[in-house]
Design a protein around this motif. Structure first.
Motif, short mmCIF file in Angstrom:
data_model
loop_
_atom_site.label_atom_id
_atom_site.label_comp_id
_atom_site.label_asym_id
_atom_site.label_seq_id
_atom_site.Cartn_x
_atom_site.Cartn_y
_atom_site.Cartn_z
N ILE A 18 0.85 27.48 4.67
CA ILE A 18 1.79 28.57 4.35
C ILE A 18 1.34 29.87 5.03
O ILE A 18 2.16 30.60 5.59
N GLY A 19 0.03 30.16 4.99
CA GLY A 19 -0.47 31.41 5.59
C GLY A 19 -0.18 31.47 7.08
O GLY A 19 0.23 32.52 7.59
N ILE A 89 -7.10 27.78 -3.60
CA ILE A 89 -7.42 26.36 -3.73
C ILE A 89 -6.57 25.81 -4.88
O ILE A 89 -6.25 26.52 -5.82
N SER A 137 1.63 33.32 -5.12
CA SER A 137 1.30 32.69 -6.39
C SER A 137 1.81 31.25 -6.32
O SER A 137 1.51 30.53 -5.38
#
Ligand code: NAP
Length: 253
Positions: A18-19, A89, A137
């Motif tokens: 995602i990052g 994580i 989140s």
């Protein structure tokens, strides 16, 4: 596309999943992007052929590493204008099988790591006239995820911190929001499929299907879909979206 031209974005955990999708999308809109994580070789591979990227090692569990990497990023690319706290994580364990070390590890990475890295980025951001803080989140930040109470608590905590920050800085030109994805097709899901398979006597594919079924549109979400929602919070017209949770969860409510 150049709506974010010249703006420095820092994405923790920006070398994968995602990052990385967020980092690429921000760069596609003109941002200069610092990607950070523990594995420098992964970051450097992601930054290869990406002139807008700076790869820097940063362990969000190590305050000295956060300070050093943020200072280096600011020295190179200027004040951080967009901070994406994405590093995390996703370890699962039934509540009664968690020990203190397991709990601390999840909290240190997902919650304390976000606190420290956001605070470090805000030191330069608050000297400018525009900023965005976005925490990745989870849908588990809004509802309980069976077998993952530490993860659920850490992601709820992240949302609480973002809401409090939006209140605290309501008069500053900075917004604070949380993105809450459902199951996204990244390494975390693949690793979890292997873990669930081992624990439940399923094949990895069967375990993956349990996660696919949890998304009500019956497919894994794409990292690019999460990136699109994240970047929207940075584009013109987003100034009044503040203190919100944006669910990108395939219909999970
Ligand atoms: P991923 O590819 O495993 O990404 C996690 C990233 O966090 C990695 O780049 C990792 O890099 C970094 N990281 C982990 N511990 C770190 C530490 N101590 N210091 C610095 N960086 C650290 O998985 P992902 O799915 O893209 O996850 C990204 C975020 O999305 C996480 O916060 C996760 O909880 C959230 N999320 C994921 C899903 C999903 O279904 N995939 C759903 C909801 C939310 P290094 O290992 O190199 O440090």
């Amino acid at each position: 596309m150049s709506e974010l031209a010249g703006k420095h974005a820092l994405v923790t955990g920006g070398g994968t999943g995602i990052g990385l999708a967020i980092a690429r999308s921000l760069a596609a809109h003109g941002a200069i992007v610092t990607i950070t994580g523990r594995r420098l070789e992964v970051l450097e591979a992601a930054a290869r052929d990406a002139p807008a990227f700076t790869a820097l090692q940063m362990d969000v569990c190590d305050p000295a590493s956060i300070t050093a990497a943020t200072d280096a990023a600011v020295a190179r690319n200027g004040p951080v204008r967009i901070m994406v706290a994405n590093a995390g994580i996703a370890e699962g364990r039934m509540f009664m099988h968690q020990d203190r070390a397991f709990w601390d590890d999840v909290m240190r990475t997902n919650l304390t790591g976000a606190f420290l890295s956001i605070q470090a980025a805000m030191r330069s951001m608050l000297t400018t006239d525009w900023g965005r803080v976005i925490a990745i989140s989870s849908i588990a930040g809004l509802r309980g995820l069976k077998g993952a109470s530490a993860y659920t608590a850490s992601k709820h905590g992240l949302i609480g911190m973002i809401r409090a920050l939006s209140e605290e800085h309501m008069r500053d030109p900075v917004t604070f929001n949380a993105i809450c994805p459902g199951y996204v097709d990244t390494d975390i899901v693949s690793r979890n499929a292997d873990t669930i398979a081992g624990k439940m006597g399923l094949s990895a594919d069967e375990a993956r299907q349990t996660m696919i079924r949890a998304n009500r549109h019956k497919r894994l979400i794409l990292a690019d879909e999460v990136a699109a929602g994240t970047v929207w919070l940075c584009l013109p017209g987003s100034d009044s979206v503040n203190g919100q949770t944006i669910e990108i969860a395939g219909g999970q409510v």
